[in-house]
Design an enzyme around this catalytic site. Structure first.
Site, PDB file in Angstrom:
ATOM      1  N   ASP A 105       2.038  21.905  28.992  1.00 17.01           N
ATOM      2  CA  ASP A 105       2.336  23.109  29.326  1.00 17.01           C
ATOM      3  C   ASP A 105       3.163  22.953  30.681  1.00 17.01           C
ATOM      4  OD1 ASP A 105       0.815  24.301  27.828  1.00 17.01           O
ATOM      5  OD2 ASP A 105      -1.041  24.266  29.255  1.00 17.01           O
TER       6      ASP A 105
HETATM    7  N1  URA Z   1      -4.315  21.263  27.284  1.00 11.60           N
HETATM    8  C1  URA Z   1      -3.652  22.338  28.070  1.00 11.60           C
HETATM    9  O1  URA Z   1      -4.471  23.469  28.215  1.00 11.60           O
HETATM   10  N2  URA Z   1      -2.378  22.173  28.509  1.00 11.60           N
HETATM   11  C2  URA Z   1      -1.705  21.135  28.265  1.00 11.60           C
HETATM   12  O2  URA Z   1      -0.821  21.049  28.989  1.00 11.60           O
HETATM   13  C3  URA Z   1      -2.290  20.132  27.601  1.00 11.60           C
HETATM   14  C4  URA Z   1      -3.712  20.293  27.082  1.00 11.60           C
END
Ligand code: URA
Length: 254
Positions: A105
């Protein structure tokens, strides 16, 4: 690697776009061995030939592999209309076909592998391969034995099936120079736990949704390892390096 057109060879090696490298060739700035070559379609033997631009050797490799310590605010993509991307952070002469293996993310930090090796990426991302991804997280709420058990048994996070078993454990606070270092007092006071979590899937917002499913919230998330590759602790947030031979062996045993 075999025979390649000179213009493709130079563009792949990061010397410019196809039209830019055609100009270099046209102006006589490119040599194969000691021969100045002026035809972009001339063939280069990538295994044997030495190619020079303005007298400087060109480094060509069919596949490139980088690790990046992704900062928050950067998107896991090749290009983006608004935000800086992880591939743009590799600020060296590089192949133009690089992409990140999987996505973090925008607000997640840590390990991203960047390559142009599609086969390796498919293997690492294939649900059948169960590649382990390990994260450090700061979460709001209390991690009890029951929460650990629920993560291990699989959680309903709103998809068609529950999550595969995930290992969750309490850990010491990690000293982070990234966004965790900037978390305000409000985020860091109250009911906060520092955890490590290992998952083998890569669902959208998976870890955030897993904690939501047990009534908790992720305040900070950082990937520490993926498929045997551990984030180099000496790599500052936003920096990158090429994977070493040993790391490539771990990724591609045999
Ligand atoms: N899980 C998440 O919620 N975000 C990420 O970036 C990676 C794994």
């Amino acid at each position: 690697m075999g025979l390649l057109r000179l213009d493709k060879y130079l563009a792949d090696a990061g010397r410019g776009t196809r039209s830019e490298v055609k100009l270099l060739i046209k102006y006589g700035r490119v040599r194969i061995g000691d021969r100045v070559v002026k035809r972009p379609e001339e063939k280069v033997d990538a295994d044997k030939d030495s190619v020079f631009v303005d007298g400087q050797p060109v480094c060509y490799s069919e596949f490139e592999y980088y690790m990046l310590n992704k900062p928050a605010g950067v998107v896991s993509a090749v290009t983006d209309k608004r935000d800086k991307t992880v591939v743009q952070l590799i600020d060296t002469e590089k192949r133009r076909d690089l992409f990140p293996v999987g996505r973090l993310d925008k607000d997640t930090e840590g390990l991203v592998i960047i390559t142009n090796d599609g086969k390796l990426a498919n293997e690492m991302l294939s649900p059948k391969k169960h590649v382990e991804k390990n994260y450090y997280a700061i979460v709001r709420g209390t991690v009890t034995d029951d929460v650990i058990l629920r993560f291990r048994e699989g959680l309903d996070i709103g998809d068609d099936r529950i999550t595969k078993p995930a290992e969750l454990k309490l850990t010491a606070p990690l000293i982070c120079e990234g966004a965790a270092g900037d978390l305000d007092n409000e985020a860091m006071t109250g009911d906060i736990c520092h955890v490590e979590i290992t998952i083998t899937e890569g669902r959208f917002h998976q870890i955030k949704r897993m904690f939501q499913a047990v009534g908790m919230e992720v305040v900070y998330l950082k990937r520490l390892s993926m498929g045997g590759i551990t984030l180099d602790e000496t790599l500052p947030c936003g920096s990158w390096r090429r994977l070493s031979e040993e790391e490539l062996e771990l990724l591609m045993p045999g």
